[in-house]
Every structure is written in C-alpha cells, then in structure tokens.
Scaffold this active site. Structure first.
Site, mmCIF file in Angstrom:
data_model
loop_
_atom_site.group_PDB
_atom_site.id
_atom_site.type_symbol
_atom_site.label_atom_id
_atom_site.label_comp_id
_atom_site.label_asym_id
_atom_site.label_seq_id
_atom_site.Cartn_x
_atom_site.Cartn_y
_atom_site.Cartn_z
ATOM 1 N N LYS A 1 -0.333 0.027 7.131
ATOM 2 C CA LYS A 1 0.386 0.381 5.986
ATOM 3 C C LYS A 1 -0.344 1.656 6.481
ATOM 4 O O LYS A 1 -1.373 2.053 6.333
ATOM 5 C CB LYS A 1 -0.957 -0.558 5.091
ATOM 6 N N ARG B 1 3.155 3.163 -7.919
ATOM 7 C CA ARG B 1 1.591 3.677 -8.765
ATOM 8 C C ARG B 1 2.016 3.841 -10.414
ATOM 9 O O ARG B 1 1.523 3.444 -11.028
ATOM 10 C CB ARG B 1 0.924 5.063 -8.243
ATOM 11 N N LYS C 1 4.254 -1.162 6.777
ATOM 12 C CA LYS C 1 4.663 -0.681 5.451
ATOM 13 C C LYS C 1 4.155 0.674 5.551
ATOM 14 O O LYS C 1 3.101 1.233 5.973
ATOM 15 C CB LYS C 1 4.023 -1.471 4.489
ATOM 16 N N SER D 1 8.143 1.501 -2.497
ATOM 17 C CA SER D 1 9.890 1.726 -4.020
ATOM 18 C C SER D 1 10.147 3.179 -3.666
ATOM 19 O O SER D 1 10.628 3.374 -4.357
ATOM 20 C CB SER D 1 8.135 1.973 -4.828
ATOM 21 N N TYR E 1 12.823 -4.802 -3.174
ATOM 22 C CA TYR E 1 13.028 -5.311 -4.765
ATOM 23 C C TYR E 1 14.556 -5.405 -5.010
ATOM 24 O O TYR E 1 14.895 -5.364 -5.885
ATOM 25 C CB TYR E 1 12.789 -3.857 -5.921
#
Length: 349
Positions: free
Chosen positions: A218, A228, A270, A296, A335
């Site tokens: 990550k 966030r 990630k 995101s 997503y």
C-alpha cells in the site's frame, strides 16, 4: 582515374511496390480482430462479475444515504441502505463487499473500532444477517476512521505511530470483526508484523475460518484524497512513515513475501492503476490470490473527465478494470463493481 561506370541511382519504391515487397499477406494479426465474435474468441483476459469487490461506506446516525461530493455516485450508507446495497451486489454477481465505518465519535486509540456496537461491527453483522454467505464480507481492519488524529495506529507522546502498540489494537479488532460475522479481515495500516499477530490471535480464539487479506503493498499516494472525504478523515500531515514510497518497486515484493510468510490468505496492491508494474511483479510470484484496489482518486478522475464529455465513461471504466486484471489481479476492488457487473451480464445476453 577509374574507368568503371558509376552505379545507377536507386529509385525509391512506390508505396504499392513497397507493400508488395513486404508481402504482409502471410502474417496478418488483424484477421483475428475483424468481428466482435472473433475478438471475443481470442481474448486473453475476460472480466466476470465474480472478479469484482464493492467497497462500501456506512456512517453512524444516518437515516438515508449521504452523497460524497468528490465521488459522484458513491454514498455514505445508512444501515438500511447498506442492506439494500449488498442485496443488489449479490444479485449482480459481485463476489464480495469491503466495509468501512464512519463513526460520530473518535478518540486517540480508536475505541469505536473494537466496540461490538460500533458502526463498522454493526454493519458487518447487518450484512451477514442480510445475505449470509452469498457475498464474502471483507472488513477494513484499521484505526484511521476511528482515531481523532486520523492516523492508522496509536501515537506516542511525540506523535510517532507506535507500531507494536497498534498491533495490540489490530488484534482486538480482528476478534470483534470475526465475532460480528466477517469472512475476511483486511488489515490496511501497513504496520510491521500485522498479519502474523492477527493470524495468531484468530487461530488462538478458534477462528481459523476467518481469512486475512493483507494490504501488503500500500503506497503513500495522492489518489486517496476522495476516500478521506468519504470517511471524514481528521488526518493532518501524511502517512509516509508507514505506507510505502511510490518510488519503490522491489520493496513491494519484500512486503508481500513477509505477509505471505506470516499467514496472509490474500495480498493486495493499492492503488491499482498507477502501480500496474508492481501488481504484475506481485502476481508473478505470489502463492496466494492477489487483489488490487482501484482507489477513490482513480474513480474520481474518470467520473470528472466523463462528466466533461472528454471520455466515453463506460469504455473508460471497463478498460481501466480490464487493465488491472490483465496485470494479474485475481480480485479488483472498484466502486463501479455493481454497475460493471450489470454491463458484463448484458454483454453475455
């Protein structure tokens, strides 16, 4: 003085003559691209709804879902809307959901993370009651959503993230999440030794059935910004002392090897899109399934460009996930999971 005749000047071939000389007719890769059926017949990577995992946010105290401005189309769920969302995901054929909690109250040690009645643990139980084993329930195992300072662990007096004190909290979280009904716990804090501690405590508690998805590589990326917003992070500063340096490729393999040795059942890279080289490296050597998180920021960039008419949204989404699968991911957290799953099912029909 030479008496030989000079060579006659070489005339350039005409375009038609150049093509004839090259004789491309014997090998023509385009033959297998001529129709959609031909292209499908030789596709090296195929997308399937079962490849996809849907990240979901649930916020304490909501009566209805709340839109996330920086992630158009994504919401913070209420308990009721979360139940509906997981039923839809299961019906679409998505394999798993990955749950994140957004509490109303936070403190220095993230007490809400280990409260059986805390927002995330309630959400795990709600989803398990709603869909049972029809979906894999993955639970984020980290303190950042629950601490008032926004870091992924417990802080020392001088503000340093205390690795080993944090591991104690992670072990406590793992037990509570397992009891709530998680099939998989997903430690995402990048603490040294986190997988081994979690595996040991689960096994000692008789919960060898609960798998561990290690966020093994990550990176400290700018692409987490909209996330966030989604979890209402209180972080000041950054996480570069524990998340990986984006410049490092070999180090990712070391992290992955350590997590597998400690008992990880799956490992994750990630973000996904900016680290496809790392993902391919990990997929080439991993002895366990490999996940990749389309984060995101990746989502927000495509949505923003599509909203301006600069990209074909559906093709951009499909191509971006296909690239992650092609690089070697067995599981893609995105997503767009449910929407993409519906598109794939339409194509089959």
């Amino acid at each position: 003085m030479s008496t030989t005749e000079p060579d006659a000047p070489t005339l350039p071939l005409s375009p038609a003559a150049a093509v004839a000389a090259a004789r491309p007719g014997r090998v023509r890769p385009r033959r297998m691209r001529g129709t959609a059926a031909l292209r499908r017949s030789v596709s090296e990577v195929r997308l399937h709804p079962a490849d996809l995992v849907l990240p979901l946010f649930v916020k304490e105290g909501l009566d209805e879902p709340a839109p996330i401005a920086s992630m158009p189309g994504v919401v913070q769920h209420s308990r009721d809307s979360l139940r509906r969302a997981v039923v839809e995901a299961a019906a679409a054929g998505v394999s798993a959901v990955n749950l994140f909690g957004v509490p109303l109250v936070r403190d220095a040690v993230g007490s809400g993370a280990t409260d059986p009645d805390g927002v995330l643990n309630r959400a795990i139980a709600d989803v398990r009651a709603e869909v049972g084993d029809a979906l894999v329930i993955q639970a984020d195992l980290c303190l950042d959503e629950f601490t008032d300072h926004g870091h992924c662990g417990v802080l020392t007096a001088d503000g340093w993230v205390d690795n080993d004190a944090t591991l104690v909290r992670y072990a406590e979280m793992a037990l509570v999440q397992a009891e709530a009904g998680a099939h998989v716990v997903a430690p995402s804090g990048m603490m040294d030794g986190q997988v081994g501690v979690i595996r040991d405590v689960l096994d000692a508690a008789g919960r060898g059935d609960v798998a561990v998805l290690a966020y093994a590589a990550k990176f400290a990326s700018v692409l987490y910004g909209p996330f966030r917003d989604a979890v209402e992070s209180t972080l000041e500063g950054d996480r570069r002392t524990y998340q990986m340096d984006p410049a490092n490729r070999r180090e990712a393999l070391r992290e992955v090897a350590l997590d597998i040795e400690e008992g990880a059942d799956l490992v994750m890279v990630k973000p996904a899109g900016a680290f496809l080289d790392v993902l391919a490296d990990v997929a080439a050597v991993s002895t366990v399934p490999v996940a990749a998180y389309q984060v995101s920021g990746e989502y927000a960039m495509v949505e923003a460009a599509a909203a301006q008419g600069w990209l074909d949204r559906r093709r951009a989404i499909t191509e971006s996930v296909l690239g992650i699968r092609r690089a070697g991911a067995d599981q893609v957290l995105t997503y767009w999971a449910v929407e993409l799953a519906h598109w794939l099912r339409e194509e089959w029909r």
